[in-house]
Enzyme design. Structure first.
Site, PDB file in Angstrom:
ATOM      1  N   GLY A   1      14.187   5.929 -10.807  1.00  0.00           N
ATOM      2  CA  GLY A   1      13.314   4.780 -11.052  1.00  0.00           C
ATOM      3  C   GLY A   1      13.944   3.854 -12.065  1.00  0.00           C
ATOM      4  O   GLY A   1      14.591   2.862 -11.722  1.00  0.00           O
TER       5      GLY A   1
ATOM      6  N   ILE B   1       6.038   2.224  -3.402  1.00  0.00           N
ATOM      7  CA  ILE B   1       6.292   0.872  -2.895  1.00  0.00           C
ATOM      8  C   ILE B   1       4.977   0.132  -2.592  1.00  0.00           C
ATOM      9  O   ILE B   1       4.245   0.475  -1.662  1.00  0.00           O
ATOM     10  CB  ILE B   1       7.212   0.910  -1.643  1.00  0.00           C
TER      11      ILE B   1
ATOM     12  N   ARG C   1     -25.473  -7.948 -26.912  1.00  0.00           N
ATOM     13  CA  ARG C   1     -25.844  -6.571 -27.252  1.00  0.00           C
ATOM     14  C   ARG C   1     -26.250  -6.473 -28.727  1.00  0.00           C
ATOM     15  O   ARG C   1     -25.502  -6.900 -29.612  1.00  0.00           O
ATOM     16  CB  ARG C   1     -24.647  -5.655 -26.985  1.00  0.00           C
TER      17      ARG C   1
ATOM     18  N   GLU D   1      10.151 -11.085 -11.730  1.00  0.00           N
ATOM     19  CA  GLU D   1       9.056 -10.120 -11.569  1.00  0.00           C
ATOM     20  C   GLU D   1       8.429  -9.801 -12.927  1.00  0.00           C
ATOM     21  O   GLU D   1       7.204  -9.741 -13.072  1.00  0.00           O
ATOM     22  CB  GLU D   1       9.635  -8.857 -10.911  1.00  0.00           C
TER      23      GLU D   1
ATOM     24  N   THR E   1      12.687   1.712  -6.154  1.00  0.00           N
ATOM     25  CA  THR E   1      12.449   3.053  -6.698  1.00  0.00           C
ATOM     26  C   THR E   1      12.540   4.159  -5.643  1.00  0.00           C
ATOM     27  O   THR E   1      12.075   3.987  -4.508  1.00  0.00           O
ATOM     28  CB  THR E   1      11.048   3.085  -7.362  1.00  0.00           C
TER      29      THR E   1
ATOM     30  N   TYR F   1      23.398  -6.627  -8.946  1.00  0.00           N
ATOM     31  CA  TYR F   1      23.221  -7.859  -9.736  1.00  0.00           C
ATOM     32  C   TYR F   1      22.101  -8.701  -9.142  1.00  0.00           C
ATOM     33  O   TYR F   1      21.319  -9.325  -9.862  1.00  0.00           O
ATOM     34  CB  TYR F   1      24.535  -8.651  -9.776  1.00  0.00           C
TER      35      TYR F   1
HETATM   36  C1  LIG Z   1       1.514   1.551  -8.901  1.00  0.00           C
HETATM   37  C2  LIG Z   1       3.002   1.373  -8.871  1.00  0.00           C
HETATM   38  C3  LIG Z   1       3.565   0.385  -8.082  1.00  0.00           C
HETATM   39  C4  LIG Z   1       4.950   0.244  -8.013  1.00  0.00           C
HETATM   40  N1  LIG Z   1       5.501  -0.670  -7.136  1.00  0.00           N
HETATM   41  C5  LIG Z   1       6.842  -0.637  -6.907  1.00  0.00           C
HETATM   42  C6  LIG Z   1       7.423  -1.427  -5.862  1.00  0.00           C
HETATM   43  O1  LIG Z   1       6.736  -2.184  -5.173  1.00  0.00           O
HETATM   44  N2  LIG Z   1       8.760  -1.317  -5.644  1.00  0.00           N
HETATM   45  C7  LIG Z   1       9.553  -0.495  -6.375  1.00  0.00           C
HETATM   46  O2  LIG Z   1      10.748  -0.428  -6.116  1.00  0.00           O
HETATM   47  N3  LIG Z   1       9.042   0.258  -7.380  1.00  0.00           N
HETATM   48  C8  LIG Z   1       7.706   0.208  -7.649  1.00  0.00           C
HETATM   49  N4  LIG Z   1       7.170   0.991  -8.659  1.00  0.00           N
HETATM   50  C9  LIG Z   1       8.059   1.864  -9.428  1.00  0.00           C
HETATM   51  C10 LIG Z   1       8.233   1.506 -10.897  1.00  0.00           C
HETATM   52  O3  LIG Z   1       9.009   0.348 -11.049  1.00  0.00           O
HETATM   53  C11 LIG Z   1       8.841   2.744 -11.569  1.00  0.00           C
HETATM   54  O4  LIG Z   1       7.818   3.720 -11.616  1.00  0.00           O
HETATM   55  C12 LIG Z   1       9.373   2.472 -12.943  1.00  0.00           C
HETATM   56  O5  LIG Z   1      10.508   1.656 -12.883  1.00  0.00           O
HETATM   57  C13 LIG Z   1       9.724   3.775 -13.704  1.00  0.00           C
HETATM   58  O6  LIG Z   1      10.517   4.603 -12.937  1.00  0.00           O
HETATM   59  P1  LIG Z   1      10.104   6.149 -12.742  1.00  0.00           P
HETATM   60  O7  LIG Z   1       8.678   6.182 -12.319  1.00  0.00           O
HETATM   61  O8  LIG Z   1      11.085   6.775 -11.833  1.00  0.00           O
HETATM   62  O9  LIG Z   1      10.196   6.769 -14.164  1.00  0.00           O
HETATM   63  P2  LIG Z   1      11.486   7.449 -14.825  1.00  0.00           P
HETATM   64  O10 LIG Z   1      12.652   6.546 -14.681  1.00  0.00           O
HETATM   65  O11 LIG Z   1      11.627   8.838 -14.306  1.00  0.00           O
HETATM   66  O12 LIG Z   1      11.067   7.497 -16.344  1.00  0.00           O
HETATM   67  C14 LIG Z   1      10.259   8.533 -16.882  1.00  0.00           C
HETATM   68  C15 LIG Z   1      10.159   8.287 -18.387  1.00  0.00           C
HETATM   69  O13 LIG Z   1      11.459   8.361 -18.984  1.00  0.00           O
HETATM   70  C16 LIG Z   1      11.725   7.184 -19.699  1.00  0.00           C
HETATM   71  N5  LIG Z   1      13.126   6.841 -19.606  1.00  0.00           N
HETATM   72  C17 LIG Z   1      13.902   6.767 -18.498  1.00  0.00           C
HETATM   73  N6  LIG Z   1      15.132   6.360 -18.828  1.00  0.00           N
HETATM   74  C18 LIG Z   1      15.149   6.156 -20.160  1.00  0.00           C
HETATM   75  C19 LIG Z   1      16.117   5.716 -21.100  1.00  0.00           C
HETATM   76  N7  LIG Z   1      17.354   5.370 -20.711  1.00  0.00           N
HETATM   77  N8  LIG Z   1      15.773   5.624 -22.409  1.00  0.00           N
HETATM   78  C20 LIG Z   1      14.524   5.954 -22.812  1.00  0.00           C
HETATM   79  N9  LIG Z   1      13.562   6.377 -21.976  1.00  0.00           N
HETATM   80  C21 LIG Z   1      13.851   6.467 -20.652  1.00  0.00           C
HETATM   81  C22 LIG Z   1      10.863   6.127 -19.022  1.00  0.00           C
HETATM   82  O14 LIG Z   1      10.643   5.008 -19.880  1.00  0.00           O
HETATM   83  C23 LIG Z   1       9.615   6.925 -18.730  1.00  0.00           C
HETATM   84  O15 LIG Z   1       8.809   6.980 -19.890  1.00  0.00           O
HETATM   85  C24 LIG Z   1       5.777   1.090  -8.788  1.00  0.00           C
HETATM   86  C25 LIG Z   1       5.210   2.053  -9.632  1.00  0.00           C
HETATM   87  C26 LIG Z   1       3.857   2.214  -9.662  1.00  0.00           C
HETATM   88  C27 LIG Z   1       3.289   3.295 -10.543  1.00  0.00           C
END
Ligand SMILES: Cc1cc2nc3c(=O)[nH]c(=O)nc-3n(C[C@H](O)[C@H](O)[C@H](O)COP(=O)(O)OP(=O)(O)OC[C@H]3O[C@@H](n4cnc5c(N)ncnc54)[C@H](O)[C@@H]3O)c2cc1C
Length: 395
Positions: free
Chosen positions: A147, A173, A284, A258, A142, A249
């Site tokens: 993301g 991360i 309770r 994961e 990310t 990939y």
């Molecule tokens: C506590 C925590 C730990 C994490 N640990 C890691 C880690 O170790 N390594 C790592 O790489 N990442 C990590 N992440 C990142 C996590 O995987 C991402 O937050 C997640 O994949 C969502 O990406 P984003 O936050 O950028 O949201 P966005 O992609 O910006 O999405 C925002 C909203 O839009 C929606 N959306 C986006 N695209 C679409 C679509 N095509 N159709 C419909 N809706 C959509 C999403 O579902 C979401 O509701 C972590 C996140 C958190 C909060």
């Protein structure tokens, strides 16, 4: 074997063992559970404030819990995939989603690509010490601007003689502050679409790797979550993990394991909240009787049990497919989506059953809800899971 006696009188206490587990898995479950309850759970409150100590890793390495399904030649236990499911389930007993997540990132997210795609030299350098708990890993997909849309990442790795020069940033991360190395997703050829991504193994103490701020979160407080910057980080060409250009990939494969492990953790966490809340409901009293004996509350437990059991069967059946060589992306996505929703719904209902006590920190149910909430976002949001499932039908 059914007998007249137990057909006539159902035994709700009978052992609920699933066919994927053997007596060896049961023994493993017992030993991990004992460790978690004795050495991790007592510190749950303290680690919410301080984050958990790095020493958990060498301790778990010493006990053989960090390489359950890796071959013995790398220091692993040579077990099957179900051993990893057992670990994910038993970690729920530590009462701290952050600890379970920090360990799972190491065992089931960052090290599997090293094992599957790494060279022998990379396995000796990274996998062997990871299994011992001497090196801590993290996974960087990310970015601040990408993301869900993994293909939209901007971190670049550019070849320069025998080296690559990496620039970019990663966010959210897990283990990012404590990690010794990162499995880093980069773009090596921005014009090549999905064939332009490459994974790298990058030492976190290398020049140009900057661990920026420790991010504050709704839940999972005991884990560390980092914003990282990579500024002209030079790595040798042999830091490439897997095939050049095939990183997208590779990371999509990683995400399947994961998600399934995350789903197993969600089911175990929901079961834990259910058990704890059942205990409370039987103690309770309101209006002269235990609240658990009101039909309205009894039905809440029944609804939760249906959801938890359905999610559990989905996880186990999908794990069976995974273990037997299938690549069941649709089923993993269904299991991940459903188990994450169940974990949040169950935790929410458990707060409700606890009444005001459920809202109080000292009871711990509010933490279960805060921790569980991440699962509908991390490792692929609900919306992305729905999209993967829908597309799998050709839509
Ligand atoms: C506590 C925590 C730990 C994490 N640990 C890691 C880690 O170790 N390594 C790592 O790489 N990442 C990590 N992440 C990142 C996590 O995987 C991402 O937050 C997640 O994949 C969502 O990406 P984003 O936050 O950028 O949201 P966005 O992609 O910006 O999405 C925002 C909203 O839009 C929606 N959306 C986006 N695209 C679409 C679509 N095509 N159709 C419909 N809706 C959509 C999403 O579902 C979401 O509701 C972590 C996140 C958190 C909060």
């Amino acid at each position: 074997m059914a007998t007249a006696a137990n057909v006539l009188k159902p035994d709700f206490q009978s052992q609920k063992k699933h066919f994927i587990f053997t007596p060896e898995h049961d023994q493993l479950r017992e030993s991990i559970g004992r460790f978690v309850e004795k050495e991790l759970a007592p510190h749950a409150e303290e680690w919410e404030e301080t984050t958990f100590p790095d020493s958990i890793f060498p301790r778990m390495g010493e006990l053989g819990f960090l390489g359950l399904s890796y071959p013995e030649e790398y220091g692993g236990q040579g077990g099957d995939y179900y051993c990893n499911i057992v670990l994910a389930e038993e970690m729920a007993k530590c009462n701290s989603g952050g600890v379970a997540m920090g360990v799972a990132v190491h065992t089931d997210m960052a090290t599997p690509p090293v094992f599957l795609f790494g060279t022998e030299e990379q396995k000796q350098r990274y996998l062997v010490p990871s299994i011992k708990g001497e090196k801590i890993s993290c996974l960087g997909i990310t970015e601040p601007d990408a993301g869900s849309d993994v293909a939209g990442i901007k971190t670049r790795a550019v070849r320069d003689g025998d080296e690559y020069v990496i620039n970019g940033s990663k966010t959210f991360i897990t283990n990012g502050h404590r990690a010794d190395y990162i499995v880093l997703v980069t773009k090596t050829d921005p014009d090549a679409g999905y064939d332009g991504f490459t994974l790298f193994l990058v030492d976190m103490d290398g020049e140009g790797v900057i661990r920026e701020k420790r991010l504050e979160k709704l839940g999972m407080h005991s884990s560390d979550t980092a914003l990282l910057a990579f500024q002209d980080v030079r790595v040798p060409a042999d830091a490439v993990l897997g095939e050049i250009g095939k990183g997208f990939y590779h990371i999509m494969w990683e995400l399947q394991g994961e998600r399934l492990i995350g789903a197993a953790g969600c089911v175990a966490g929901a079961q834990r909240s259910f058990d704890k809340t059942k205990q409370y409901a039987l103690e309770r009293k309101a209006f002269g009787r235990e609240i658990g004996h009101f039909q309205a509350i009894r039905h809440k437990f029944a609804e939760m049990a249906v959801k938890i059991e359905t999610a559990r069967q989905m996880v186990y059946t999908t794990a069976w497919r995974f273990q037997n060589g299938e690549y069941p992306v649709r089923e993993i996505s269904i299991a991940k989506l459903y188990a994450a929703r169940v974990a949040v719904e169950v935790a929410d209902e458990c707060i409700q059953i606890h009444g005001g006590a459920g809202y109080m920190k000292e009871v711990g149910i509010e933490r279960a809800w805060r921790d569980a909430r991440l699962n509908r976002i991390g490792a692929g949001t609900d919306e992305i899971m729905l999209d993967v499932i829908g597309r799998s039908y050709g839509l």
